[in-house]
Design a protein around this motif. Structure first.
Motif, PDB file in Angstrom:
ATOM      1  N   PRO A  12      43.600  -5.535  13.806  1.00 57.15           N
ATOM      2  CA  PRO A  12      44.866  -6.213  13.537  1.00 57.15           C
ATOM      3  C   PRO A  12      44.875  -6.745  12.113  1.00 57.15           C
ATOM      4  CG  PRO A  12      43.875  -6.975  15.600  1.00 57.15           C
ATOM      5  CD  PRO A  12      42.841  -6.157  14.894  1.00 57.15           C
ATOM      6  N   ALA A  13      46.069  -6.912  11.562  1.00 59.00           N
ATOM      7  CA  ALA A  13      46.186  -7.402  10.181  1.00 59.00           C
ATOM      8  C   ALA A  13      45.482  -8.733  10.005  1.00 59.00           C
ATOM      9  CB  ALA A  13      47.670  -7.532   9.805  1.00 59.00           C
ATOM     10  N   ALA A  14      45.549  -9.578  11.049  1.00 60.60           N
ATOM     11  CA  ALA A  14      44.917 -10.893  10.960  1.00 60.60           C
ATOM     12  C   ALA A  14      43.417 -10.770  10.756  1.00 60.60           C
ATOM     13  CB  ALA A  14      45.210 -11.703  12.228  1.00 60.60           C
ATOM     14  N   LEU A  15      42.822  -9.759  11.392  1.00 60.64           N
ATOM     15  CA  LEU A  15      41.381  -9.568  11.242  1.00 60.64           C
ATOM     16  C   LEU A  15      41.043  -9.029   9.859  1.00 60.64           C
ATOM     17  CD1 LEU A  15      39.962  -8.158  14.590  1.00 60.64           C
ATOM     18  CD2 LEU A  15      39.817 -10.451  13.659  1.00 60.64           C
ATOM     19  N   ILE A  16      41.884  -8.166   9.338  1.00 57.05           N
ATOM     20  CA  ILE A  16      41.640  -7.632   8.002  1.00 57.05           C
ATOM     21  C   ILE A  16      41.671  -8.769   6.988  1.00 57.05           C
ATOM     22  CG2 ILE A  16      42.551  -6.124   6.197  1.00 57.05           C
ATOM     23  CD1 ILE A  16      43.608  -4.310   8.446  1.00 57.05           C
ATOM     24  N   ASP A  17      42.651  -9.667   7.125  1.00 54.28           N
ATOM     25  CA  ASP A  17      42.720 -10.824   6.240  1.00 54.28           C
ATOM     26  C   ASP A  17      41.504 -11.717   6.425  1.00 54.28           C
ATOM     27  OD1 ASP A  17      45.147  -9.923   5.347  1.00 54.28           O
ATOM     28  OD2 ASP A  17      46.324 -11.229   6.654  1.00 54.28           O
ATOM     29  N   ALA A  18      41.097 -11.897   7.691  1.00 53.35           N
ATOM     30  CA  ALA A  18      39.974 -12.778   7.979  1.00 53.35           C
ATOM     31  C   ALA A  18      38.687 -12.253   7.376  1.00 53.35           C
ATOM     32  CB  ALA A  18      39.818 -12.942   9.491  1.00 53.35           C
ATOM     33  N   LYS A  19      38.553 -10.922   7.302  1.00 54.45           N
ATOM     34  CA  LYS A  19      37.339 -10.349   6.727  1.00 54.45           C
ATOM     35  C   LYS A  19      37.154 -10.831   5.295  1.00 54.45           C
ATOM     36  CE  LYS A  19      36.171  -6.075   7.463  1.00 54.45           C
ATOM     37  NZ  LYS A  19      36.203  -4.612   7.625  1.00 54.45           N
ATOM     38  N   ALA A  20      38.244 -10.899   4.547  1.00 56.16           N
ATOM     39  CA  ALA A  20      38.143 -11.386   3.180  1.00 56.16           C
ATOM     40  C   ALA A  20      37.876 -12.888   3.165  1.00 56.16           C
ATOM     41  CB  ALA A  20      39.431 -11.064   2.427  1.00 56.16           C
ATOM     42  N   ASP A  21      38.576 -13.614   4.042  1.00 59.47           N
ATOM     43  CA  ASP A  21      38.411 -15.059   4.095  1.00 59.47           C
ATOM     44  C   ASP A  21      36.993 -15.456   4.456  1.00 59.47           C
ATOM     45  OD1 ASP A  21      41.082 -15.252   3.538  1.00 59.47           O
ATOM     46  OD2 ASP A  21      41.690 -15.679   5.598  1.00 59.47           O
ATOM     47  N   LEU A  22      36.341 -14.646   5.295  1.00 59.70           N
ATOM     48  CA  LEU A  22      35.028 -15.011   5.829  1.00 59.70           C
ATOM     49  C   LEU A  22      33.880 -14.292   5.135  1.00 59.70           C
ATOM     50  CD1 LEU A  22      35.945 -15.165   9.602  1.00 59.70           C
ATOM     51  CD2 LEU A  22      35.564 -17.069   8.044  1.00 59.70           C
ATOM     52  N   ALA A  23      34.137 -13.784   3.939  1.00 61.00           N
ATOM     53  CA  ALA A  23      33.075 -13.094   3.206  1.00 61.00           C
ATOM     54  C   ALA A  23      31.796 -13.920   3.091  1.00 61.00           C
ATOM     55  CB  ALA A  23      33.579 -12.689   1.826  1.00 61.00           C
ATOM     56  N   PRO A  24      31.872 -15.254   2.915  1.00 61.59           N
ATOM     57  CA  PRO A  24      30.632 -16.039   2.816  1.00 61.59           C
ATOM     58  C   PRO A  24      29.750 -15.944   4.053  1.00 61.59           C
ATOM     59  CG  PRO A  24      32.479 -17.317   1.986  1.00 61.59           C
ATOM     60  CD  PRO A  24      33.056 -16.096   2.641  1.00 61.59           C
ATOM     61  N   PHE A  25      30.340 -15.660   5.204  1.00 64.30           N
ATOM     62  CA  PHE A  25      29.539 -15.600   6.431  1.00 64.30           C
ATOM     63  C   PHE A  25      28.679 -14.350   6.509  1.00 64.30           C
ATOM     64  CE2 PHE A  25      32.598 -18.821   7.602  1.00 64.30           C
ATOM     65  CZ  PHE A  25      31.783 -19.744   8.214  1.00 64.30           C
ATOM     66  N   ARG A  26      28.903 -13.407   5.617  1.00 66.56           N
ATOM     67  CA  ARG A  26      28.011 -12.257   5.557  1.00 66.56           C
ATOM     68  C   ARG A  26      26.653 -12.656   4.988  1.00 66.56           C
ATOM     69  NH1 ARG A  26      32.817  -9.805   3.385  1.00 66.56           N
ATOM     70  NH2 ARG A  26      33.895  -8.657   5.019  1.00 66.56           N
ATOM     71  N   GLU A  27      26.580 -13.878   4.464  1.00 70.47           N
ATOM     72  CA  GLU A  27      25.337 -14.355   3.869  1.00 70.47           C
ATOM     73  C   GLU A  27      24.498 -15.157   4.861  1.00 70.47           C
ATOM     74  OE1 GLU A  27      26.407 -16.519   0.377  1.00 70.47           O
ATOM     75  OE2 GLU A  27      27.657 -14.900  -0.410  1.00 70.47           O
ATOM     76  N   ARG A  28      25.019 -15.374   6.059  1.00 67.94           N
ATOM     77  CA  ARG A  28      24.300 -16.163   7.049  1.00 67.94           C
ATOM     78  C   ARG A  28      24.354 -15.462   8.406  1.00 67.94           C
ATOM     79  NH1 ARG A  28      26.434 -22.189   7.163  1.00 67.94           N
ATOM     80  NH2 ARG A  28      24.361 -22.548   8.016  1.00 67.94           N
ATOM     81  N   THR A  29      23.288 -15.586   9.170  1.00 70.18           N
ATOM     82  CA  THR A  29      23.290 -15.036  10.524  1.00 70.18           C
ATOM     83  C   THR A  29      24.224 -15.860  11.397  1.00 70.18           C
ATOM     84  OG1 THR A  29      21.080 -14.093  10.394  1.00 70.18           O
ATOM     85  CG2 THR A  29      21.863 -14.695  12.588  1.00 70.18           C
ATOM     86  N   ILE A  30      25.003 -15.174  12.235  1.00 68.40           N
ATOM     87  CA  ILE A  30      25.890 -15.832  13.203  1.00 68.40           C
ATOM     88  C   ILE A  30      25.281 -15.623  14.579  1.00 68.40           C
ATOM     89  CG2 ILE A  30      28.188 -15.844  14.239  1.00 68.40           C
ATOM     90  CD1 ILE A  30      29.251 -14.784  11.546  1.00 68.40           C
ATOM     91  N   VAL A  31      24.991 -16.715  15.269  1.00 68.17           N
ATOM     92  CA  VAL A  31      24.315 -16.659  16.560  1.00 68.17           C
ATOM     93  C   VAL A  31      25.293 -17.042  17.662  1.00 68.17           C
ATOM     94  CG1 VAL A  31      22.393 -17.519  17.935  1.00 68.17           C
ATOM     95  CG2 VAL A  31      22.125 -17.252  15.466  1.00 68.17           C
ATOM     96  N   LEU A  32      25.483 -16.144  18.624  1.00 68.98           N
ATOM     97  CA  LEU A  32      26.369 -16.402  19.754  1.00 68.98           C
ATOM     98  C   LEU A  32      25.557 -16.957  20.917  1.00 68.98           C
ATOM     99  CD1 LEU A  32      28.605 -13.201  19.643  1.00 68.98           C
ATOM    100  CD2 LEU A  32      28.900 -15.373  18.426  1.00 68.98           C
ATOM    101  N   VAL A  33      25.995 -18.091  21.460  1.00 72.47           N
ATOM    102  CA  VAL A  33      25.313 -18.724  22.582  1.00 72.47           C
ATOM    103  C   VAL A  33      26.321 -18.945  23.711  1.00 72.47           C
ATOM    104  CG1 VAL A  33      23.747 -19.858  20.960  1.00 72.47           C
ATOM    105  CG2 VAL A  33      25.709 -21.136  21.860  1.00 72.47           C
ATOM    106  N   GLY A  34      25.814 -19.165  24.921  1.00 75.02           N
ATOM    107  CA  GLY A  34      26.686 -19.404  26.066  1.00 75.02           C
ATOM    108  C   GLY A  34      26.098 -18.810  27.333  1.00 75.02           C
ATOM    109  N   LEU A  35      26.774 -19.044  28.436  1.00 74.25           N
ATOM    110  CA  LEU A  35      26.300 -18.579  29.729  1.00 74.25           C
ATOM    111  C   LEU A  35      26.318 -17.053  29.838  1.00 74.25           C
ATOM    112  CD1 LEU A  35      28.051 -21.125  32.143  1.00 74.25           C
ATOM    113  CD2 LEU A  35      25.595 -20.963  31.684  1.00 74.25           C
ATOM    114  N   MET A  36      25.529 -16.544  30.763  1.00 78.31           N
ATOM    115  CA  MET A  36      25.536 -15.108  31.042  1.00 78.31           C
ATOM    116  C   MET A  36      26.939 -14.657  31.443  1.00 78.31           C
ATOM    117  SD  MET A  36      23.771 -14.903  34.842  1.00 78.31           S
ATOM    118  CE  MET A  36      22.503 -16.132  34.587  1.00 78.31           C
ATOM    119  N   GLY A  37      27.298 -13.464  30.992  1.00 79.42           N
ATOM    120  CA  GLY A  37      28.591 -12.907  31.361  1.00 79.42           C
ATOM    121  C   GLY A  37      29.731 -13.285  30.439  1.00 79.42           C
ATOM    122  N   VAL A  38      29.472 -14.148  29.456  1.00 82.51           N
ATOM    123  CA  VAL A  38      30.571 -14.592  28.598  1.00 82.51           C
ATOM    124  C   VAL A  38      30.926 -13.549  27.545  1.00 82.51           C
ATOM    125  CG1 VAL A  38      29.276 -15.775  26.769  1.00 82.51           C
ATOM    126  CG2 VAL A  38      31.498 -16.680  27.511  1.00 82.51           C
ATOM    127  N   GLY A  39      30.060 -12.550  27.362  1.00 80.46           N
ATOM    128  CA  GLY A  39      30.385 -11.465  26.436  1.00 80.46           C
ATOM    129  C   GLY A  39      29.684 -11.557  25.095  1.00 80.46           C
TER     130      GLY A  39
END
Length: 201
Positions: A12-39
């Motif tokens: 979606p266009a929103a994600l394409i825009d977000a990719k540019a906005d979030l360029a700094p996050f390519r410099e840090r690991t993003i860790v997803l946490v939560g209960l089993m089954g959450v995806g």
């Protein structure tokens, strides 16, 4: 073990825009946490694809290190041994170049692991209703903690025990019974809105 990237998806266009906005996050690991089954794994693969980062799954890494499946580790060595190996594996992964990391449901509950994640990465708590999680985990027989038990009861107990630890994640994202890319959009929006968009020097 680095997993292959997901096939390209129409973003979606929103994600394409977000990719540019979030360029700094390519410099840090993003860790997803939560209960089993959450995806965490399913969403994590797509998030990694959007951010053009490698994807890693902590459970897969633990299995590779142990030379056996999670179920076998639980059955043969017990949960304590699994958690010990999980902590060491995640510590090693956090020292590697930036990527998106999906963790097992109990990983972030360990205080040492939680501190390492919050120090070296951006932690994102994926949340969902217990009933939805129960439906998802019931579809597979690879969850040692719910095998032969009522998933709603198990997940309710796990949520009560683990939510206080999950709440220490730096970003919280509510998900639902929607396509995975909707969750990716929600994560990117939450990251954009957080004060973590400027990584520390």
């Amino acid at each position: 073990m680095t997993e292959a990237a997901e096939p390209p998806e129409t973003l979606p266009a929103a994600l394409i825009d977000a990719k540019a906005d979030l360029a700094p996050f390519r410099e840090r690991t993003i860790v997803l946490v939560g209960l089993m089954g959450v995806g965490k794994s399913s969403v994590g693969r797509r998030l990694a694809n959007v951010l053009e980062l490698p994807f890693r799954d902590a459970d897969n890494e633990v299995e590779a290190a142990a030379g056996r499946s999670i179920s076998e580790i639980f059955a043969e060595l017990g949960e304590s041994a699994f958690r010990d190996g999980e902590r060491r594996v995640i510590g090693r992964l956090l020292d590697e170049p930036p990527h998106v990391l999906a963790t097992g449901g109990g990983a972030f509950v360990n205080p040492e692991t939680r501190a390492l994640i919050n120090e070296k990465a951006v932690s994102v708590w994926l949340k969902a209703d217990i009933e939805l999680l129960a439906r998802r985990v019931s579809r597979k027989d690879n969850r040692p903690l719910v095998r032969g038990k009522d998933p709603v009861q198990v997940l309710t107990q796990l949520a009560q025990a683990r939510n206080p630890a999950y709440a220490e994640a730096q970003v919280h994202v509510q998900t639902g019974d929607t396509p995975h890319m909707v969750a990716v959009e929600a994560i990117l929006a939450a990251l954009r809105a957080s004060n973590l968009s400027k990584p520390t020097e």
